[in-house]
Design a protein around this motif. Sequence first.
Motif, PDB file in Angstrom:
ATOM      1  N   GLY A 127     -28.581  26.180  -7.463  1.00 47.90           N
ATOM      2  CA  GLY A 127     -28.622  25.073  -6.790  1.00 47.90           C
ATOM      3  C   GLY A 127     -27.243  24.269  -6.449  1.00 47.90           C
ATOM      4  N   TRP A 128     -26.225  25.211  -5.910  1.00 48.97           N
ATOM      5  CA  TRP A 128     -24.932  24.823  -5.558  1.00 48.97           C
ATOM      6  C   TRP A 128     -24.735  24.713  -4.156  1.00 48.97           C
ATOM      7  CZ3 TRP A 128     -22.820  29.280  -8.825  1.00 48.97           C
ATOM      8  CH2 TRP A 128     -22.845  29.112 -10.383  1.00 48.97           C
ATOM      9  N   LYS A 129     -24.138  23.700  -3.523  1.00 47.22           N
ATOM     10  CA  LYS A 129     -24.086  23.402  -2.450  1.00 47.22           C
ATOM     11  C   LYS A 129     -22.508  24.066  -2.092  1.00 47.22           C
ATOM     12  CE  LYS A 129     -27.127  19.364  -2.672  1.00 47.22           C
ATOM     13  NZ  LYS A 129     -27.231  18.094  -2.779  1.00 47.22           N
ATOM     14  N   VAL A 130     -22.420  25.090  -1.398  1.00 50.05           N
ATOM     15  CA  VAL A 130     -21.290  25.567  -0.976  1.00 50.05           C
ATOM     16  C   VAL A 130     -21.204  25.876   0.558  1.00 50.05           C
ATOM     17  CG1 VAL A 130     -20.925  26.545  -3.568  1.00 50.05           C
ATOM     18  CG2 VAL A 130     -21.870  27.901  -1.682  1.00 50.05           C
ATOM     19  N   THR A 131     -19.716  26.487   0.859  1.00 46.38           N
ATOM     20  CA  THR A 131     -19.630  27.049   2.125  1.00 46.38           C
ATOM     21  C   THR A 131     -18.916  28.610   1.845  1.00 46.38           C
ATOM     22  OG1 THR A 131     -19.039  24.991   3.051  1.00 46.38           O
ATOM     23  CG2 THR A 131     -18.213  27.013   4.128  1.00 46.38           C
ATOM     24  N   SER A 183     -19.935  19.685   1.316  1.00 47.26           N
ATOM     25  CA  SER A 183     -19.047  18.848   2.011  1.00 47.26           C
ATOM     26  C   SER A 183     -18.196  19.753   3.269  1.00 47.26           C
ATOM     27  CB  SER A 183     -18.092  18.364   0.869  1.00 47.26           C
ATOM     28  OG  SER A 183     -16.695  18.140   1.510  1.00 47.26           O
ATOM     29  N   PRO A 184     -17.944  18.994   4.230  1.00 50.92           N
ATOM     30  CA  PRO A 184     -17.414  19.425   5.412  1.00 50.92           C
ATOM     31  C   PRO A 184     -15.983  20.138   5.143  1.00 50.92           C
ATOM     32  CG  PRO A 184     -18.274  17.278   5.922  1.00 50.92           C
ATOM     33  CD  PRO A 184     -18.364  17.375   4.480  1.00 50.92           C
ATOM     34  N   VAL A 200     -18.299  24.119  -5.536  1.00 51.71           N
ATOM     35  CA  VAL A 200     -18.562  23.835  -7.038  1.00 51.71           C
ATOM     36  C   VAL A 200     -17.277  24.164  -7.845  1.00 51.71           C
ATOM     37  CG1 VAL A 200     -21.137  24.131  -6.665  1.00 51.71           C
ATOM     38  CG2 VAL A 200     -19.805  26.012  -7.085  1.00 51.71           C
ATOM     39  N   LYS A 201     -17.583  24.344  -9.154  1.00 48.04           N
ATOM     40  CA  LYS A 201     -16.490  24.442  -9.714  1.00 48.04           C
ATOM     41  C   LYS A 201     -15.761  26.156  -9.557  1.00 48.04           C
ATOM     42  CE  LYS A 201     -18.316  22.004 -13.875  1.00 48.04           C
ATOM     43  NZ  LYS A 201     -18.692  22.241 -15.038  1.00 48.04           N
ATOM     44  N   ALA A 202     -14.447  25.942  -9.999  1.00 44.36           N
ATOM     45  CA  ALA A 202     -13.777  27.292  -9.533  1.00 44.36           C
ATOM     46  C   ALA A 202     -14.341  28.298 -10.022  1.00 44.36           C
ATOM     47  CB  ALA A 202     -12.263  26.987  -9.995  1.00 44.36           C
ATOM     48  N   ASP A 203     -14.848  28.622 -11.176  1.00 45.96           N
ATOM     49  CA  ASP A 203     -15.506  29.721 -11.668  1.00 45.96           C
ATOM     50  C   ASP A 203     -16.660  30.082 -10.976  1.00 45.96           C
ATOM     51  OD1 ASP A 203     -16.315  27.338 -13.094  1.00 45.96           O
ATOM     52  OD2 ASP A 203     -17.157  28.930 -14.699  1.00 45.96           O
ATOM     53  N   GLN A 204     -17.706  29.105 -10.529  1.00 47.22           N
ATOM     54  CA  GLN A 204     -18.756  29.228  -9.931  1.00 47.22           C
ATOM     55  C   GLN A 204     -18.432  29.675  -8.474  1.00 47.22           C
ATOM     56  OE1 GLN A 204     -20.127  25.127 -10.651  1.00 47.22           O
ATOM     57  NE2 GLN A 204     -21.148  25.499 -12.376  1.00 47.22           N
TER      58      GLN A 204
END
Length: 133
Positions: free
Chosen positions: A27-31, A51-52, A116-120
């Motif tokens: 469920g992570w929104k990443v690039t 996020s852009p 997301v969080k750095a480790d994620q």
Amino acid sequence: MQTKAILGLSEVNALLDAAQREAEANGWKVTVAVTDDSGELLGLRRLDGASPMTAMISAQKARSAALSHKETQVFERMINEGRNAFLSAPLQGLMEGGVPVEVDGRVIGAVGVSGVKADQDAQVARASIAAVI
């Protein structure tokens, strides 16, 4: 003459697809950004809702990992432990989430993830590489 493995379009797309699967499963929104061994961008995928700003950060993380042949968490840890002079190094994206892609002990590119969080971020990058290489 030496020869080396490279990331072709099919490998770049496979890395992006694997990263997307890992991110969506959590469920992570990443690039996700993929670079070649010189840090040049080969592919970028910004998932819906990311996020852009994550596009720039993921590309910088991948570039730093490719050029240094190290995971970017090394630099984040170094800076957090007080080696602030490293902030003047000619690299950006010195936060966890950039992971080199290696084949036969040689770096052929990198994956960078942001959102997301750095480790994620690092988890998505590593899962991407593990699924493809």
